[in-house]
Motif scaffolding. Sequence first.
Motif, PDB file in Angstrom:
ATOM      1  N   ASP A  47       4.850 -14.174  -1.299  1.00  0.00           N
ATOM      2  CA  ASP A  47       4.305 -12.636  -1.369  1.00  0.00           C
ATOM      3  C   ASP A  47       5.248 -11.679  -1.968  1.00  0.00           C
ATOM      4  O   ASP A  47       4.941 -10.529  -2.685  1.00  0.00           O
ATOM      5  N   LYS A  52       6.824  -5.042  -6.151  1.00  0.00           N
ATOM      6  CA  LYS A  52       6.133  -4.675  -4.691  1.00  0.00           C
ATOM      7  C   LYS A  52       7.155  -4.104  -3.819  1.00  0.00           C
ATOM      8  O   LYS A  52       7.590  -4.574  -2.983  1.00  0.00           O
ATOM      9  N   GLN A  55       6.835  -4.059   0.015  1.00  0.00           N
ATOM     10  CA  GLN A  55       7.313  -5.479   1.032  1.00  0.00           C
ATOM     11  C   GLN A  55       8.480  -5.153   1.219  1.00  0.00           C
ATOM     12  O   GLN A  55       9.256  -6.327   1.980  1.00  0.00           O
ATOM     13  N   SER A 263      -7.686 -15.843  -1.925  1.00  0.00           N
ATOM     14  CA  SER A 263      -6.487 -15.460  -1.810  1.00  0.00           C
ATOM     15  C   SER A 263      -5.492 -16.181  -2.542  1.00  0.00           C
ATOM     16  O   SER A 263      -4.556 -15.562  -3.361  1.00  0.00           O
ATOM     17  N   THR A 267      -3.163 -14.611  -5.678  1.00  0.00           N
ATOM     18  CA  THR A 267      -1.707 -14.947  -5.952  1.00  0.00           C
ATOM     19  C   THR A 267      -1.372 -15.593  -7.244  1.00  0.00           C
ATOM     20  O   THR A 267      -0.342 -14.891  -7.873  1.00  0.00           O
ATOM     21  N   GLU A 335      -3.440  -4.866  -6.456  1.00  0.00           N
ATOM     22  CA  GLU A 335      -2.137  -4.371  -6.522  1.00  0.00           C
ATOM     23  C   GLU A 335      -1.340  -4.026  -7.544  1.00  0.00           C
ATOM     24  O   GLU A 335      -0.521  -3.193  -7.457  1.00  0.00           O
ATOM     25  N   HIS A 381      -7.840  -0.601  -1.370  1.00  0.00           N
ATOM     26  CA  HIS A 381      -6.960  -1.652  -1.205  1.00  0.00           C
ATOM     27  C   HIS A 381      -6.855  -1.692   0.409  1.00  0.00           C
ATOM     28  O   HIS A 381      -6.746  -0.778   1.029  1.00  0.00           O
ATOM     29  N   THR A 383      -4.512  -3.338   3.026  1.00  0.00           N
ATOM     30  CA  THR A 383      -3.139  -3.904   3.360  1.00  0.00           C
ATOM     31  C   THR A 383      -3.296  -4.963   4.125  1.00  0.00           C
ATOM     32  O   THR A 383      -2.276  -5.616   4.100  1.00  0.00           O
ATOM     33  N   LYS A 386      -4.627  -7.775   2.218  1.00  0.00           N
ATOM     34  CA  LYS A 386      -4.118  -7.724   0.716  1.00  0.00           C
ATOM     35  C   LYS A 386      -5.084  -8.075  -0.207  1.00  0.00           C
ATOM     36  O   LYS A 386      -5.084  -8.611  -1.198  1.00  0.00           O
ATOM     37  N   SER A 387      -6.509  -7.271  -0.170  1.00  0.00           N
ATOM     38  CA  SER A 387      -7.579  -7.529  -1.038  1.00  0.00           C
ATOM     39  C   SER A 387      -7.941  -6.015  -1.436  1.00  0.00           C
ATOM     40  O   SER A 387      -7.669  -5.070  -0.676  1.00  0.00           O
ATOM     41  N   THR A 388      -8.496  -5.907  -2.618  1.00  0.00           N
ATOM     42  CA  THR A 388      -8.846  -4.800  -3.432  1.00  0.00           C
ATOM     43  C   THR A 388     -10.383  -4.926  -3.634  1.00  0.00           C
ATOM     44  O   THR A 388     -10.706  -5.817  -4.408  1.00  0.00           O
TER      45      THR A 388
END
Length: 760
Positions: A47, A52, A55, A263, A267, A335, A381, A383, A386-388
């Motif tokens: 990730d 980012k 993070q 997911s 990525t 993101e 988004h 958090t 982690k999807s929009t």
Amino acid sequence: MAQWTQMNQLFRYLQTQTVTDLYPPATFPIEVRYFLADWIEEQRWEDFDLEKVEQESQAQALLEQIISILQSLAQQKPNVVEKMRLMHISRNMNMFRQQPLQFGVMVRDILRKERVLLSKAPSKTPNLAQFPQSPNREPASSAPNMRDVDHLVLKVLELQDCRQKIHQLQEELNWERQNFEALQGPIQQNGLDPQNAELQKVQNNIQQLEYNVKAMVKNRLQLLQGAVDCLDQCQSRLINRLKEWRWEQHQATIGHPFEDNLSSLQTWCEQLVGVNGKLRQEVMLVGEPIPELQERLGQLLRALIQSSLMVEKQPPQVIKTQSKFSTTVRYLLGEKVAPGKPVVLKAQIITEAQARSLGQLGNMPSENVGELINNTAILEHNTASKSTCATFRNMSIKKIKRADRKGSESVTEEKFALLFSAEITITGCDTSHRIQMISLPVVIIVHGSQDNNALATVIWDCAFSEPNRIPFVVPERVPWKLMCMTLNTKFMSEVQTHHCLDQYNQHFLAQKIFDKPDISGDFSNMMVSWAQFNKEVLPGRQFTFWQWFEGVMELTKKHLRTYWSDGLIFGFIGKQHLHLILKDRPNGTFLLRFSDSEIGGITIAYVAATENGGQKIQNIQPFTKRDLEIRCLGNRIGDIGDISFLYPDYPKHDVFKKYYTDDPLPSADGGYIGVTLQTKVTETGLASPNVSNMTPRSETPQDHNALVYPIRQFQQPFPTEPLAGPSADFSNPSTLFPENMDPHEGMDMEIEELLKTFEN
């Protein structure tokens, strides 16, 4: 720890310098990887990305944990050398406290490099495959994709390393040139020998450095070209995988398994857009323009941005006007969306012709064919996941404009789609991009009575369309073997059972759809048409094949699932086959079969005695959904005294006892006594059988109100000779099963009339 275990096997084949480069002694020595192998492989390093910034706190937490674990391990070690070494490593880790995200990316890259090395290792180390993957690793199906990205990242790192070396060489060259000029001035002024040894040495160094710089520049261009090629190939595989995901989502409509988790694909998208940005940066740092690579990277970026919009949750494929429905659209590069103005997705209805005219970069359809309410949603988004996503929660079709239909085409055969579109800007890009994606085909109806035929259109489209087709082209005819697989998959999915349609069921379905009850051969390669599936009514019936089959599915799903799953229902069987398997059975042997004359009915076929001592096959009037809502199938079977053994020879009370219930109907207000219903069977035209002989349990007729169902009796009874006798002729079943028999003949009392008697 599986990855580290495999690396241990691989170290013997690696050069010492390769291992040193993989685990830099000053920042992440191999001891850290060795002592913390389990813990490291359990964390989510993939990730992390330097872009980012959010993070950083997560990376900081992992860094603190590593330092704490190393210090704890050091205290536990009795060997003073190991203890001092671990304490020294933990102190060195403090350097990352100012840049924890850089630490997370470093560990991510080390694990990636390990996977690349392991992917190239099987020819040397065949025993690596015996080690299982660690639980936190990507699933096996995505492992090749991970290796692709890892390989691509290594190419970028190699390119960056080459650029840094060129920069160092260029600095050395500049220094040597300056040194040469400094030495050359005094020599010329003093008239000394220009071939001075020191001056010659500097000049030789300059020539060597110039040669090295040119070689490195050439190598840099080759690496850059190779990295762009690798990105192109990796992105092509990603886009193909996105198309496969959409195709699998389409196939899920008919019951095929489908992994809907996006997911890993998200990525993958994020990694590729990050690599693209780094390569564009490397192209700019070359110093001289390379228009070919710049244009190619721009095209790859545009294609990735536009391909990353996915309809995560499809709208219903049969939509009734004036009814609410929802759908969810997900953007896999969420993101990477530039902050500022929110991204608004708009939905609109398009026809099949408009869907065909849409290219990947196509314009919005100019003609509006329907009015869609609540057709905008904002990309938001999450958090945690982690999807929009943009969720359309209360969409509704107010009205629809239909195209001119051809010939006998019905409105339920017309396919539409929802087109989702938006303008979006990605961080690092100067211009905005238009993204769009269409839903699976939908059929729009105005009345619930159209639902069944609309569903048939959807099923045919999902089952027999080809990947990457022109929207929404499907063949007019398909081989029966494909149709049969579709019916079986849909039946099992709809009923939610693992008990499939057996070969006898499938053969009868073929006989029915082709109207060939006398053929016992193979139907596999015979072509079945859309018209046979759901346009032409079955011979002698008022309904199509699909309407009949869907009625059986609905009945089984709501009232017969456990019976079917337990193998108690024979299901689809023709009368000729029924006659052949029951001919040698004793009186009272019965089986459960789906009615072929009524939509959504199940009947009991059994062997009964004739008045003159022979045998005949009786078919009880089919039980429908409404009948089974009044009294379940198990109780009805228990009620009927003329049936004793489920085919071939299972005592019915042993088989069905778990289905018996004797709950009385709820009593009405006013103190009335509750009642229990009981199923009775009477033979039309014959004396009514003794009630006590037809009641399997000790219940008196006065305790129940009776539901009376007539038996469908075939006109020609079995011969009077013994079943096993040589004169028993069962070779001509057509004499026993006359055609065009009215399934409702002999109904003594309609259920509606009977229920009215309870109200008084």
